[in-house]
Design a protein around this motif. Structure first.
Motif, PDB file in Angstrom:
ATOM      1  N   THR A  18     -22.367  52.321  -7.951  1.00 60.63           N
ATOM      2  CA  THR A  18     -22.921  52.806  -6.690  1.00 60.63           C
ATOM      3  C   THR A  18     -23.879  51.746  -6.180  1.00 60.63           C
ATOM      4  OG1 THR A  18     -22.773  55.141  -7.335  1.00 60.63           O
ATOM      5  CG2 THR A  18     -24.284  54.592  -5.534  1.00 60.63           C
ATOM      6  N   VAL A  19     -23.694  51.341  -4.943  1.00 57.92           N
ATOM      7  CA  VAL A  19     -24.599  50.376  -4.325  1.00 57.92           C
ATOM      8  C   VAL A  19     -25.166  50.984  -3.051  1.00 57.92           C
ATOM      9  CG1 VAL A  19     -23.304  48.433  -5.279  1.00 57.92           C
ATOM     10  CG2 VAL A  19     -22.815  49.217  -2.952  1.00 57.92           C
ATOM     11  N   GLU A  20     -26.371  50.547  -2.711  1.00 51.55           N
ATOM     12  CA  GLU A  20     -27.016  50.977  -1.473  1.00 51.55           C
ATOM     13  C   GLU A  20     -27.521  49.745  -0.739  1.00 51.55           C
ATOM     14  OE1 GLU A  20     -28.678  55.280  -3.126  1.00 51.55           O
ATOM     15  OE2 GLU A  20     -30.091  53.626  -2.810  1.00 51.55           O
ATOM     16  N   ALA A  66     -35.268  50.971  13.795  1.00 55.73           N
ATOM     17  CA  ALA A  66     -34.438  51.993  13.145  1.00 55.73           C
ATOM     18  C   ALA A  66     -34.114  51.567  11.725  1.00 55.73           C
ATOM     19  CB  ALA A  66     -33.148  52.208  13.935  1.00 55.73           C
ATOM     20  N   ARG A  67     -34.047  52.555  10.816  1.00 53.70           N
ATOM     21  CA  ARG A  67     -33.744  52.279   9.419  1.00 53.70           C
ATOM     22  C   ARG A  67     -32.481  53.019   9.019  1.00 53.70           C
ATOM     23  NH1 ARG A  67     -37.057  54.634   6.125  1.00 53.70           N
ATOM     24  NH2 ARG A  67     -36.391  53.320   4.399  1.00 53.70           N
ATOM     25  N   TYR A  68     -31.633  52.320   8.268  1.00 57.90           N
ATOM     26  CA  TYR A  68     -30.373  52.903   7.790  1.00 57.90           C
ATOM     27  C   TYR A  68     -30.155  52.506   6.333  1.00 57.90           C
ATOM     28  CZ  TYR A  68     -29.120  53.172  12.804  1.00 57.90           C
ATOM     29  OH  TYR A  68     -29.092  53.430  14.143  1.00 57.90           O
ATOM     30  N   VAL A  69     -29.321  53.298   5.650  1.00 57.89           N
ATOM     31  CA  VAL A  69     -28.814  52.900   4.347  1.00 57.89           C
ATOM     32  C   VAL A  69     -27.316  53.160   4.311  1.00 57.89           C
ATOM     33  CG1 VAL A  69     -29.307  55.163   3.282  1.00 57.89           C
ATOM     34  CG2 VAL A  69     -29.030  53.134   1.834  1.00 57.89           C
ATOM     35  N   ALA A  70     -26.560  52.211   3.792  1.00 59.65           N
ATOM     36  CA  ALA A  70     -25.125  52.368   3.557  1.00 59.65           C
ATOM     37  C   ALA A  70     -24.917  52.511   2.055  1.00 59.65           C
ATOM     38  CB  ALA A  70     -24.347  51.173   4.091  1.00 59.65           C
ATOM     39  N   ARG A  71     -24.247  53.586   1.641  1.00 58.53           N
ATOM     40  CA  ARG A  71     -23.971  53.825   0.219  1.00 58.53           C
ATOM     41  C   ARG A  71     -22.474  53.690  -0.025  1.00 58.53           C
ATOM     42  NH1 ARG A  71     -27.803  57.803   1.520  1.00 58.53           N
ATOM     43  NH2 ARG A  71     -29.770  57.563   0.356  1.00 58.53           N
ATOM     44  N   MET A  72     -22.140  52.927  -1.047  1.00 64.77           N
ATOM     45  CA  MET A  72     -20.731  52.744  -1.406  1.00 64.77           C
ATOM     46  C   MET A  72     -20.580  52.966  -2.895  1.00 64.77           C
ATOM     47  SD  MET A  72     -18.282  49.477  -0.577  1.00 64.77           S
ATOM     48  CE  MET A  72     -16.632  49.307  -1.311  1.00 64.77           C
ATOM     49  N   ASP A 116     -20.122  42.882   1.601  1.00 71.93           N
ATOM     50  CA  ASP A 116     -19.689  42.556   2.952  1.00 71.93           C
ATOM     51  C   ASP A 116     -19.451  43.799   3.811  1.00 71.93           C
ATOM     52  OD1 ASP A 116     -19.271  40.337   4.594  1.00 71.93           O
ATOM     53  OD2 ASP A 116     -17.116  40.311   4.265  1.00 71.93           O
ATOM     54  N   LEU A 117     -18.847  44.821   3.222  1.00 76.72           N
ATOM     55  CA  LEU A 117     -18.468  46.000   4.012  1.00 76.72           C
ATOM     56  C   LEU A 117     -19.630  46.959   4.227  1.00 76.72           C
ATOM     57  CD1 LEU A 117     -15.729  46.718   5.364  1.00 76.72           C
ATOM     58  CD2 LEU A 117     -15.693  44.764   3.812  1.00 76.72           C
ATOM     59  N   THR A 118     -20.591  47.029   3.300  1.00 75.51           N
ATOM     60  CA  THR A 118     -21.748  47.887   3.575  1.00 75.51           C
ATOM     61  C   THR A 118     -22.559  47.309   4.732  1.00 75.51           C
ATOM     62  OG1 THR A 118     -23.010  46.804   1.791  1.00 75.51           O
ATOM     63  CG2 THR A 118     -21.957  48.928   1.277  1.00 75.51           C
ATOM     64  N   VAL A 119     -22.718  45.996   4.778  1.00 73.77           N
ATOM     65  CA  VAL A 119     -23.435  45.387   5.904  1.00 73.77           C
ATOM     66  C   VAL A 119     -22.651  45.582   7.202  1.00 73.77           C
ATOM     67  CG1 VAL A 119     -24.337  43.236   6.871  1.00 73.77           C
ATOM     68  CG2 VAL A 119     -24.615  43.723   4.432  1.00 73.77           C
ATOM     69  N   PHE A 120     -21.347  45.408   7.147  1.00 74.63           N
ATOM     70  CA  PHE A 120     -20.520  45.613   8.340  1.00 74.63           C
ATOM     71  C   PHE A 120     -20.634  47.053   8.832  1.00 74.63           C
ATOM     72  CE2 PHE A 120     -16.502  46.604  10.505  1.00 74.63           C
ATOM     73  CZ  PHE A 120     -16.435  45.563  11.428  1.00 74.63           C
ATOM     74  N   ALA A 121     -20.638  48.019   7.913  1.00 71.62           N
ATOM     75  CA  ALA A 121     -20.772  49.424   8.297  1.00 71.62           C
ATOM     76  C   ALA A 121     -22.139  49.693   8.935  1.00 71.62           C
ATOM     77  CB  ALA A 121     -20.562  50.325   7.085  1.00 71.62           C
ATOM     78  N   LEU A 122     -23.184  49.065   8.414  1.00 72.41           N
ATOM     79  CA  LEU A 122     -24.512  49.194   9.027  1.00 72.41           C
ATOM     80  C   LEU A 122     -24.505  48.637  10.448  1.00 72.41           C
ATOM     81  CD1 LEU A 122     -26.739  48.065   6.019  1.00 72.41           C
ATOM     82  CD2 LEU A 122     -26.671  50.369   6.999  1.00 72.41           C
ATOM     83  N   SER A 145     -15.876  55.600  -1.536  1.00 71.97           N
ATOM     84  CA  SER A 145     -16.844  56.297  -0.695  1.00 71.97           C
ATOM     85  C   SER A 145     -17.783  55.289  -0.054  1.00 71.97           C
ATOM     86  CB  SER A 145     -17.650  57.295  -1.533  1.00 71.97           C
ATOM     87  OG  SER A 145     -18.696  57.863  -0.768  1.00 71.97           O
ATOM     88  N   LEU A 146     -17.893  55.333   1.284  1.00 73.41           N
ATOM     89  CA  LEU A 146     -18.840  54.485   1.996  1.00 73.41           C
ATOM     90  C   LEU A 146     -19.356  55.273   3.199  1.00 73.41           C
ATOM     91  CD1 LEU A 146     -18.416  50.711   3.016  1.00 73.41           C
ATOM     92  CD2 LEU A 146     -20.047  52.289   4.002  1.00 73.41           C
ATOM     93  N   ASP A 147     -20.639  55.590   3.194  1.00 73.61           N
ATOM     94  CA  ASP A 147     -21.232  56.324   4.318  1.00 73.61           C
ATOM     95  C   ASP A 147     -22.553  55.700   4.703  1.00 73.61           C
ATOM     96  OD1 ASP A 147     -23.558  57.983   2.963  1.00 73.61           O
ATOM     97  OD2 ASP A 147     -21.816  58.158   1.650  1.00 73.61           O
TER      98      ASP A 147
END
Length: 418
Positions: A338-340, A349-355, A148-154, A411-413
């Motif tokens: 670790t998830v991406e 545009a392309r992005y990746v969120a890593r947590m 949920d939070l990696t998608v929200f961060a994206l 860690s989430l970036d």
């Protein structure tokens, strides 16, 4: 009594269980001056748990409460701003506490991975929780905060960049070390049994929008598979050479993420597609492993329900790991994940969120995520969304959790990809 007048900030219900103890230990180190109480069925067991905690927690009050005694749950809910529940399987034990919190206007958080339980909470208590000002926030552990939070961060990054809406979005578990908890196995068993006994439950489990606030408003995007068997390069060039298959918890996680999008008024996009996979490496056997995990995931509910429908509950309880059990401290400490999450937006545009987190995902990492969720609800009221009712982590407290993660060792970036 308003939330600000409550005796406690957080009550941890189920504090004598395995994840409950770990969450208490985490709160003892991370909660600062928050007013915390421990709750459960046995005063003696609660006292024994409190004696294992650091000195800062030795004065925490103890509350005796039981799911079979609604009045005890009502009194507990009325005494606090937030209740954490670690008492599962939630289909069997969870709704009375949701009812108590909805009635009292008390925020609630748990670690359920049971879509049918969440659907019932929505159907029975969402409106009441809106009316009383409660936030009922399910799935605040490894299921489903990384999803949920990696998608929200994206979404937040694309919004800042003016890059348009999220389109094809894929969560990939890249590294994972840890076991499956007795509570998770009990929850999965309960879900499969429910599906065996009730055709409507089977239908809901197979619906990608099980948790939608308005099923008729959801876009039809060709079936929305929860997971796919494919080459990594079909997700992103950065995964070239890898094979991916179904992630075991894709069914609950994908539905939480889709509910977040709907609750946020489709902020991610009306063409937002989401699936979850697990990287299975580059070896010659990786394609076979990917096919097997995906096929097994698809068949789990159907075949599992047929089997469980023929086996007495008492027999299963004798052979399966018990809720409240877990691995050694060494195993918990050495675990990690670790998830991406990859996305392509409507502008291209392309992005990746890593947590990532250190600690067994189902135990230590979950206790951190659950504890931080409760602290966000109790202490970061100015950072919460205005939404009320039965919510998801992202829709209730996405910005608050993103702000809390660094200090909690999470860690989430988000990275922009070429």
């Amino acid at each position: 009594m308003s939330a600000s007048d409550r005796e406690y900030d957080i009550v941890l219900y189920g504090a004598t269980g395995f994840v409950g103890k770990l969450t208490a230990l985490y709160l003892a180190s991370a909660a600062g001056n928050a007013r915390i109480a421990l709750a459960g069925r046995s005063a003696d067991r609660l006292l024994a748990v409190r004696e294992t905690l650091p000195e800062t927690a030795q004065s925490w009050p103890l509350i005796t409460a039981d799911a079979s005694d609604p009045s005890s749950l009502a009194a507990m809910a009325a005494s606090t701003r937030v209740v954490i529940s670690t008492v599962g399987p939630y289909l069997r034990y969870g709704l009375p506490l949701v009812a108590a919190c909805a009635a009292a206007g008390t925020d609630y958080t748990d670690l359920t991975g049971e879509p049918l339980f969440i659907r019932r909470a929505i159907d029975e208590y969402h409106k009441q929780a809106v009316d009383t000002g409660a936030r009922i926030v399910h799935s605040c552990g490894f299921d489903s905060i990384p999803s949920d939070l990696t998608v929200f961060a994206l979404y937040r990054q694309a919004e800042r960049d003016g890059a348009g809406e999220l389109g094809d979005t894929n969560f990939v578990v890249r590294r994972f070390a840890g076991g499956m908890s007795g509570g998770t196995i009990a929850s999965m068993t309960e879900l499969a049994r429910e599906a065996a006994e009730d055709p409507e439950s089977r239908r809901l489990l197979n619906d990608p929008y099980t948790l939608s606030p308005d099923r008729g408003a959801e876009p039809e995007l060709g079936g929305q598979p929860d997971a796919r068997w494919r080459r990594g390069r079909d997700i992103a060039p950065e995964l070239d050479g890898y094979w991916v298959g179904a992630f075991a918890m894709s069914v609950p996680n994908t539905r939480i993420v889709r509910r977040s999008n709907a609750l946020l008024e489709y902020a991610y996009g009306r063409r937002f597609e989401y699936a979850e996979q697990m990287s299975l490496g580059k070896s010659p056997l990786a394609p076979l492993a990917a096919a097997m995990t995906t096929g097994g995931n698809i068949a789990a509910i159907e075949l599992g329900s047929r089997f469980l429908n023929r086996v007495p509950r008492s027999a299963l309880e004798r052979i399966l790991p018990k809720p409240g059990t877990g691995p050694s401290e060494q195993t918990r400490e050495s675990g990690h994940y670790t998830v991406e999450t990859y996305t392509t937006t409507s502008s291209g545009a392309r992005y990746v969120a890593r947590m990532s987190q250190q600690g067994d995902p189902g135990y230590k990492a979950t206790s951190v995520l659950l504890g931080e969720s409760a602290l966000a609800l109790a202490l970061d009221r100015d950072k919460l969304s205005d939404l009320l009712g039965v919510l998801t982590p992202a829709s209730a407290m996405g910005d608050a959790l993103l702000a809390r993660f660094p200090a909690a060792g999470v860690s989430l970036d988000v990275t922009t990809l070429a």
